[in-house]
Design an enzyme around this catalytic site. Sequence first.
Site, mmCIF file in Angstrom:
data_model
loop_
_atom_site.group_PDB
_atom_site.id
_atom_site.type_symbol
_atom_site.label_atom_id
_atom_site.label_comp_id
_atom_site.label_asym_id
_atom_site.label_seq_id
_atom_site.Cartn_x
_atom_site.Cartn_y
_atom_site.Cartn_z
ATOM 1 N N TYR A 142 0.834 -1.203 0.000
ATOM 2 C CA TYR A 142 0.000 0.000 0.000
ATOM 3 C C TYR A 142 0.871 1.255 0.000
ATOM 4 O O TYR A 142 0.643 2.190 -0.785
ATOM 5 C CB TYR A 142 -0.919 -0.013 1.222
ATOM 6 C CG TYR A 142 -1.883 1.155 1.284
ATOM 7 C CD1 TYR A 142 -3.005 1.190 0.463
ATOM 8 C CD2 TYR A 142 -1.669 2.215 2.165
ATOM 9 C CE1 TYR A 142 -3.898 2.256 0.512
ATOM 10 C CE2 TYR A 142 -2.545 3.280 2.221
ATOM 11 C CZ TYR A 142 -3.659 3.301 1.394
ATOM 12 O OH TYR A 142 -4.529 4.360 1.449
ATOM 13 N N LYS A 146 0.907 4.029 -3.188
ATOM 14 C CA LYS A 146 0.567 5.430 -2.946
ATOM 15 C C LYS A 146 1.798 6.330 -3.115
ATOM 16 O O LYS A 146 1.693 7.464 -3.606
ATOM 17 C CB LYS A 146 -0.020 5.600 -1.545
ATOM 18 C CG LYS A 146 -1.405 4.981 -1.376
ATOM 19 C CD LYS A 146 -2.437 5.659 -2.256
ATOM 20 C CE LYS A 146 -3.855 5.208 -1.948
ATOM 21 N NZ LYS A 146 -4.864 5.907 -2.778
#
Length: 267
Positions: A142, A146
């Site tokens: 994650y 991002k």
Amino acid sequence: MQKVVLITGGSKGIGKATGQLLSENGFKVYGTSRNPDTISNHPFKLLPLDVTDPNSIARCIDLLKSETSRLDILINNAGAGITGPIEEIPEAEIKKNFETNFFGPVAMIKSVLPLMRENKSGLIINVTSIAGYMGLPFRGVYSASKGALELITEAISMEVKSFGIDVVNFAPGDVATDIAAGRYHSPLKESSAYKATYGKTLELMDTHVDSGKDPMFIANAIYNIITSKSRKVHYKAGEPLQKFSIVLKRLLPDRWYEKMLMNHYKL
């Protein structure tokens, strides 16, 4: 002239709150959802879209063009969570997460730039995460997806500046949404070498989300970006400690910062 906004992932959470706030303040808002027909009494119109499917993106933009001649603001909000030890997350799930969190938003940007160039103006807001500024344990995929979107935003911002288009990052901290329920969790296996550490971290992450900022707080921060006369490239919103952790990363030696994170996650 009424400004037109397209919000990916607009059916709930940050996307819904932002769309509702913008609609109340005079914007013409279109949201997106994989299955808009299943959603009733929504505060603004939803268009069908799967950001991981190029054909779906093309259909969505064609539908938008059939309803309006312009697009002033794209809010790349659709995203997916993922947790687990890097060693144990299936490669297919890693690729799937990048398709949603990185390749999907980039494809959306590419699809709307011609519209914005035609109007000689536009704003693209990429919703990333404070987690994208650091590699967090058991959230590495994650953080990476991002973080990649953060960096490519910096590049695109410079490439399209001469067309009158602003591209910015907006990185929230923990927000009280159902992302924890919808994200991919690598199974907590009894036989796993990470059973104890991953289990503790998973519980802590879910607690942080449950006690996170209200989506309307985040919506107001996005509204302030939209109405700002002079925009930065990077914006952050969240608890003071979460935002300060980014400052500490710049100031502290690598191992000191790593130790601080490990203490926080009780590793």
